[in-house]
Design a protein around this motif. Structure first.
Motif, PDB file in Angstrom:
ATOM      1  N   ARG A   6      45.998  33.832  37.568  1.00  0.00           N
ATOM      2  CA  ARG A   6      44.985  33.622  38.616  1.00  0.00           C
ATOM      3  C   ARG A   6      44.653  34.945  39.317  1.00  0.00           C
ATOM      4  O   ARG A   6      43.482  35.265  39.551  1.00  0.00           O
ATOM      5  CB  ARG A   6      45.499  32.599  39.622  1.00  0.00           C
ATOM      6  N   ALA A   7      45.683  35.730  39.633  1.00  0.00           N
ATOM      7  CA  ALA A   7      45.465  37.007  40.311  1.00  0.00           C
ATOM      8  C   ALA A   7      44.720  37.989  39.410  1.00  0.00           C
ATOM      9  O   ALA A   7      43.836  38.724  39.872  1.00  0.00           O
ATOM     10  CB  ALA A   7      46.809  37.598  40.750  1.00  0.00           C
ATOM     11  N   LEU A   8      45.044  38.000  38.139  1.00  0.00           N
ATOM     12  CA  LEU A   8      44.367  38.910  37.212  1.00  0.00           C
ATOM     13  C   LEU A   8      42.885  38.586  37.112  1.00  0.00           C
ATOM     14  O   LEU A   8      42.037  39.486  37.079  1.00  0.00           O
ATOM     15  CB  LEU A   8      45.010  38.831  35.824  1.00  0.00           C
ATOM     16  N   ARG A   9      42.556  37.305  37.060  1.00  0.00           N
ATOM     17  CA  ARG A   9      41.174  36.916  36.858  1.00  0.00           C
ATOM     18  C   ARG A   9      40.303  37.151  38.094  1.00  0.00           C
ATOM     19  O   ARG A   9      39.085  37.095  38.006  1.00  0.00           O
ATOM     20  CB  ARG A   9      41.089  35.458  36.413  1.00  0.00           C
ATOM     21  N   GLU A  10      40.920  37.421  39.222  1.00  0.00           N
ATOM     22  CA  GLU A  10      40.130  37.715  40.419  1.00  0.00           C
ATOM     23  C   GLU A  10      39.418  39.055  40.312  1.00  0.00           C
ATOM     24  O   GLU A  10      38.337  39.229  40.876  1.00  0.00           O
ATOM     25  CB  GLU A  10      41.036  37.704  41.664  1.00  0.00           C
TER      26      GLU A  10
END
Length: 262
Positions: free
Chosen positions: A96-100
């Motif tokens: 989730r953090a990477l895709r931000e």
């Protein structure tokens, strides 16, 4: 995080940037890639690392989610092999953090094989998903597939023109997607779906056919995963995702991309 927290062993020299610093173009001709392995089981991590080195890649290993995010920010790998059950920040949280703010490809690994877990991983932007136990040969085949989808034009398309349909333009050489002239950020799986459908507008693709384009037919794939990709694509290319006019459902069969803006 100190340098000792990350183990890097090169199979081909220093880690390679996914983008040529002079031209901004993908390094599509490289033989090896820089792969980050985020796995809390040290034996599993070492097995993956050795398998990657045998394929000629550069490998880095971390054992918790926070260290994985720090390493991505510091060196931006070409691929993250991401265990779901990481301490500190779990695999879902890392993805989730990477895709931000990043489009680095993610290959998820987990002992949790329920369909809900697979679909959640795909919804968060994972590019592929493998369940344990798996063979090293199968894992390396998946690594090759994800790297190819993320950084190389599909086979046979080198030199072909941009394909267009329904206001969508897919460039197989630059690996870009435009919607009405505006850039669209797609995961590798989403890109492969749009490329296949834009090349044959008005053709109805079954879920199984689209699954073959995105990941091949394997034991960990589910046709419902295509529905997740389609839902995410509609959020990106449709004015009203609930009433799609470009990427439409053909009930009882599958999906098609309209040949015009109707």
């Amino acid at each position: 995080m100190s340098p000792e927290d990350v183990r890097k062993v090169s199979g081909c020299g220093k880690p390679l940037s996914p983008v040529d610093s002079r031209s901004g173009a993908p390094n599509i001709g490289r033989v090896c890639a820089y792969v980050l392995v985020a796995e809390d089981d040290e034996k599993q991590a070492e097995l993956i690392r050795r398998s990657l080195l045998s394929e000629g890649h550069t490998a880095a290993v971390v054992h918790d989610g926070r260290a994985a995010l720090e390493e991505v920010r510091r060196n931006r790998p070409d691929l993250v092999v991401l265990d779901l059950m990481l301490p500190v920040v779990d695999g879902f949280g890392v993805c989730r953090a990477l895709r931000e703010n990043d489009d680095v490809p993610v290959l998820m690994l987990t002992a949790r094989s329920t369909e809900d877990d697979v679909l959640l991983g795909l919804e968060l932007g994972a590019d592929d998903y493998m369940t344990k136990p798996y063979s090293p040969r199968e894992l390396m085949a998946r690594v090759r597939t994800v790297l190819r989808r993320a950084g190389r034009p599909p086979g046979g398309l080198r030199g072909d023109p941009v394909v267009r349909a329904a206001g969508i333009a897919v460039d197989p050489l630059r690996h870009t997607v435009l919607c009405d002239g505006s850039p669209v950020d797609c995961t590798p799986g989403e890109y492969e779906i749009l490329l296949a459908m834009a090349a044959e507008p008005e053709r109805v693709f079954s879920r199984r056919q689209l699954l073959h384009h995105t990941r091949g037919l394997d034991r960990a794939s589910t046709e419902r995963a295509i529905d997740v990709h389609i839902m995410n694509l509609r959020k990106k290319i449709e004015a009203d995702p609930r009433r799609p006019t470009r990427l439409v459902t053909v009930f009882g069969v599958g999906y098609k991309l309209r040949g015009d803006r109707a």
